[in-house]
Design a protein around this motif. Structure first.
Motif, PDB file in Angstrom:
ATOM      1  N   GLY A 273       0.815  -1.209   0.000  1.00 43.15           N
ATOM      2  CA  GLY A 273       0.000   0.000   0.000  1.00 43.15           C
ATOM      3  C   GLY A 273       0.844   1.252   0.000  1.00 43.15           C
ATOM      4  N   MET A 274       0.650   2.105   1.013  1.00 44.61           N
ATOM      5  CA  MET A 274       1.409   3.354   1.117  1.00 44.61           C
ATOM      6  C   MET A 274       2.584   3.230   2.080  1.00 44.61           C
ATOM      7  N   GLU A 275       2.977   2.020   2.443  1.00 42.38           N
ATOM      8  CA  GLU A 275       4.115   1.814   3.336  1.00 42.38           C
ATOM      9  C   GLU A 275       5.392   1.750   2.499  1.00 42.38           C
TER      10      GLU A 275
ATOM     11  N   THR B 237      13.757   1.896   0.322  1.00 42.48           N
ATOM     12  CA  THR B 237      13.398   3.216  -0.198  1.00 42.48           C
ATOM     13  C   THR B 237      13.525   4.264   0.889  1.00 42.48           C
ATOM     14  N   ALA B 238      13.010   3.990   2.071  1.00 45.01           N
ATOM     15  CA  ALA B 238      13.108   4.937   3.192  1.00 45.01           C
ATOM     16  C   ALA B 238      14.567   5.248   3.521  1.00 45.01           C
ATOM     17  N   ALA B 239      15.444   4.259   3.374  1.00 42.14           N
ATOM     18  CA  ALA B 239      16.867   4.450   3.672  1.00 42.14           C
ATOM     19  C   ALA B 239      17.540   5.406   2.686  1.00 42.14           C
ATOM     20  N   LEU B 240      16.921   5.648   1.528  1.00 44.34           N
ATOM     21  CA  LEU B 240      17.499   6.551   0.528  1.00 44.34           C
ATOM     22  C   LEU B 240      17.147   8.010   0.771  1.00 44.34           C
ATOM     23  N   ASP B 241      16.336   8.313   1.781  1.00 47.64           N
ATOM     24  CA  ASP B 241      15.962   9.700   2.073  1.00 47.64           C
ATOM     25  C   ASP B 241      17.223  10.545   2.234  1.00 47.64           C
ATOM     26  N   GLY B 242      17.340  11.587   1.421  1.00 47.50           N
ATOM     27  CA  GLY B 242      18.503  12.477   1.460  1.00 47.50           C
ATOM     28  C   GLY B 242      19.612  12.103   0.494  1.00 47.50           C
TER      29      GLY B 242
END
Length: 144
Positions: free
Chosen positions: A39-41, A46-51
């Motif tokens: 879903g939207m999780e 992907t979250a680890a690529l923030d920045g």
């Protein structure tokens, strides 16, 4: 050159590439299908690529008006702008791409490669009021 010097030189030659990172290393790529786990999780990767500086390949959806500094990168070609929904209706196959200057629009069916700094989390654009969840900042782009 004696045998010992030859062996030492060979070992050093093999180890050197592992110690020196080339200046022309390719920007890591992120695919649309890898953005979410359910879903939207966001997927943990992907979250680890923030920045991080990343590249994505997709299609430029037509902007709402000329001379804007952003566009919507989509997984599939879209003939109209899909960026008019609030956070509750946010599709999972869109990433907003912000450029430093007004963008040069490319045909909606032309595949492009976009590079920029990846950001996650809901954010409302101060100028337009548009809501985004995933963004690429300071982008450059060209035909894929």
């Amino acid at each position: 050159m004696d045998r010992r010097s030859f062996v030492c030189a060979a070992i050093a030659g093999l180890a050197l590439p592992a110690l020196v990172r080339p200046a022309f290393a390719e920007t890591p790529s992120l695919r649309f299908r890898d953005l979410y786990s359910r879903g939207m999780e966001l997927a943990p990767e992907t979250a680890a690529l923030d920045g991080a500086q990343i590249a994505m390949t997709g299609y430029m959806a037509p902007p709402l008006k000329p001379e804007v500094g952003f566009f919507v990168l989509t997984k599939l070609p879209m003939a109209t702008c899909p960026f008019c929904n609030d956070a509750a209706d946010w599709p999972t196959d869109l990433v907003v791409a912000y450029a430093a200057d007004p963008i040069d629009v490319v045909r909606f069916s032309t595949l492009i490669r976009v590079e920029g700094q990846f950001e996650t989390g809901f954010k409302t654009d101060a100028d337009t009021g548009f809501v985004s969840f995933l963004r690429l900042m300071n982008v450059t782009y060209n035909r894929a």
